[in-house]
Every structure is written in structure tokens, then in C-alpha cells.
Design a protein around this motif. Structure first.
Motif, mmCIF file in Angstrom:
data_model
loop_
_atom_site.group_PDB
_atom_site.id
_atom_site.type_symbol
_atom_site.label_atom_id
_atom_site.label_comp_id
_atom_site.label_asym_id
_atom_site.label_seq_id
_atom_site.Cartn_x
_atom_site.Cartn_y
_atom_site.Cartn_z
ATOM 1 N N LEU A 265 -59.053 -92.960 -135.753
ATOM 2 C CA LEU A 265 -59.701 -92.324 -134.607
ATOM 3 C C LEU A 265 -61.206 -92.480 -134.713
ATOM 4 C CD1 LEU A 265 -57.689 -88.982 -134.696
ATOM 5 C CD2 LEU A 265 -57.400 -90.841 -133.062
ATOM 6 N N PRO A 266 -61.900 -92.606 -133.584
ATOM 7 C CA PRO A 266 -63.361 -92.627 -133.640
ATOM 8 C C PRO A 266 -63.875 -91.301 -134.197
ATOM 9 C CG PRO A 266 -62.580 -92.902 -131.371
ATOM 10 C CD PRO A 266 -61.385 -92.725 -132.239
ATOM 11 N N ARG B 287 -46.148 -97.445 -136.309
ATOM 12 C CA ARG B 287 -46.476 -96.721 -137.528
ATOM 13 C C ARG B 287 -47.970 -96.783 -137.838
ATOM 14 N NH1 ARG B 287 -42.323 -93.715 -138.853
ATOM 15 N NH2 ARG B 287 -42.320 -94.004 -141.079
ATOM 16 N N GLU B 288 -48.683 -97.672 -137.165
ATOM 17 C CA GLU B 288 -50.113 -97.837 -137.405
ATOM 18 C C GLU B 288 -50.783 -98.112 -136.068
ATOM 19 O OE1 GLU B 288 -52.982 -100.783 -140.009
ATOM 20 O OE2 GLU B 288 -50.864 -100.651 -140.493
ATOM 21 N N LEU B 289 -51.849 -97.382 -135.765
ATOM 22 C CA LEU B 289 -52.531 -97.580 -134.497
ATOM 23 C C LEU B 289 -53.958 -97.059 -134.570
ATOM 24 C CD1 LEU B 289 -52.475 -94.549 -132.858
ATOM 25 C CD2 LEU B 289 -50.074 -95.152 -132.965
ATOM 26 N N ALA B 290 -54.732 -97.431 -133.581
ATOM 27 C CA ALA B 290 -56.108 -96.942 -133.433
ATOM 28 C C ALA B 290 -56.263 -96.446 -132.009
ATOM 29 C CB ALA B 290 -57.107 -98.046 -133.726
ATOM 30 N N ILE B 291 -57.097 -95.442 -131.827
ATOM 31 C CA ILE B 291 -57.357 -94.921 -130.483
ATOM 32 C C ILE B 291 -58.839 -95.096 -130.204
ATOM 33 C CG2 ILE B 291 -57.306 -92.899 -128.988
ATOM 34 C CD1 ILE B 291 -54.932 -91.892 -130.675
ATOM 35 N N ARG B 292 -59.162 -95.866 -129.161
ATOM 36 C CA ARG B 292 -60.546 -96.127 -128.767
ATOM 37 C C ARG B 292 -60.670 -95.926 -127.264
ATOM 38 N NH1 ARG B 292 -60.952 -95.792 -133.364
ATOM 39 N NH2 ARG B 292 -61.991 -97.141 -134.866
ATOM 40 N N ASN B 293 -61.589 -95.053 -126.861
ATOM 41 C CA ASN B 293 -61.832 -94.770 -125.442
ATOM 42 C C ASN B 293 -60.548 -94.390 -124.717
ATOM 43 O OD1 ASN B 293 -64.600 -95.397 -125.731
ATOM 44 N ND2 ASN B 293 -64.137 -97.576 -125.485
ATOM 45 N N GLY B 294 -59.704 -93.598 -125.371
ATOM 46 C CA GLY B 294 -58.469 -93.134 -124.753
ATOM 47 C C GLY B 294 -57.361 -94.163 -124.731
#
Length: 168
Positions: free
Chosen positions: A13-14, A37-44
Motif C-alpha cells: 500500500l502507498p 495472493r500478492e497485490l499492490a494498491i495505487r490510486n484506488g
């Protein structure tokens, strides 16, 4: 994982994300089974890691110069989001240094830790690439053990570049 019904997830997460974190975690934990199982959240936007074939110019600002470096934009924090290609400014070669045209550069653990922002408390220069291999293209006046055309392994600063200057 010792508890088979408890999913282990990696979420990037940012640093600015504080509000809404409960909703994000709740969404991840209630999906059955979790889609990723793996992710990133950028600008929603939820991003998942994928290897895809692409050209270097797709979505990346590149330099048209033959002398370039992949580095951190001035005034930025030193994470992957802050990296860009820059033209290397020509400079005179110190008398006991060599200039190497880089063929390969290593990504090491320090680079990863810096990119993740985990070394911010240390007084380190934000730079990536500590080692490389390549061909010597220029030598200083006092260099005696290396000649132009030699293939070398080198330690230097900013080795994610077209060229690097190193001590003999």
C-alpha cells in the motif's frame, strides 16, 4: 502456513493510505478463496504482479542519448515509483579512474530494500546498482593495469546506466 484456513496475503500500500485500510483488508479476507495472493494498491486501483513482454519505451520516459542512467528523480523519496531515465552529464575522467560501458548490472538486496523505502533512517545516498560488468572504453592518465577494450567486473555508483566511472 500452519493454519490452512487463514490465507497469507502480501499487500503493498502507498504510505499515505490510512483511511479505508479496514475496508481493503476486509475485502481481501472475505473473498473465498482470495483471487490473488500478492497485490499492490495505487490510486484506488488493485494491481497484480505479472510478467509481460513489452518494449522499454512503452509507458516509460527514455533518453535518446547514448549515455543514460536509470536513477531517482531529483527531490523524490527513492522508491521504484520515483525512478526514471536521465541523460548522463559528460564529465572529465579522473586520472586514476576508468569508464566502463555496462553490459549487465546486478540487482542486489540493498537495491530492493531501498526501493521499498526500508532504508530511509540510514544516511545512505539513494542510488541503485552497485556492481556491473562491461567493457572499458576510457582510462585516466595514471591507469596502468587496465586498458581500453578490457572486459571487467566493476563496483561503482549508479550501475543501472549505459556507462559508469570506477576506480582502477
Amino acid at each position: 502456513n500452519e493454519i490452512k484456513d487463514l490465507p497469507i496475503l502480501t499487500v503493498d500500500l502507498p504510505s499515505a493510505v490510512l483511511n479505508g485500510l479496514t475496508d481493503v483488508v476486509g475485502t481481501l479476507l472475505t473473498s473465498d478463496p482470495p483471487a490473488e495472493r500478492e497485490l499492490a494498491i495505487r490510486n484506488g486501483e488493485v494491481l497484480t504482479p505479472r510478467l509481460v513482454k513489452t518494449s522499454i519505451s512503452h509507458g516509460i520516459s527514455t533518453s535518446t542519448s547514448d549515455s543514460w542512467a536509470l536513477d531517482i528523480a531529483p527531490g523524490k523519496t527513492g522508491t521504484l515509483d520515483d525512478m526514471a531515465f536521465f541523460e548522463q552529464v559528460p564529465s572529465s575522467l579522473p586520472s586514476n579512474h576508468v569508464k566502463v560501458k555496462i553490459h549487465a548490472a546486478a540487482l542486489n538486496f540493498k537495491d530492493v530494500m531501498m526501493a521499498l523505502g526500508l532504508l530511509e533512517g540510514l544516511s545512505l545516498q539513494a542510488q541503485f546498482g552497485l556492481e556491473c560488468s562491461g567493457t572499458v572504453v576510457e582510462i585516466g592518465d595514471d591507469v596502468s593495469t587496465i586498458k581500453v577494450g578490457d572486459e571487467v567486473i566493476a563496483f561503482g555508483d549508479h550501475c543501472f546506466a549505459s556507462h559508469v566511472t570506477c576506480d582502477e
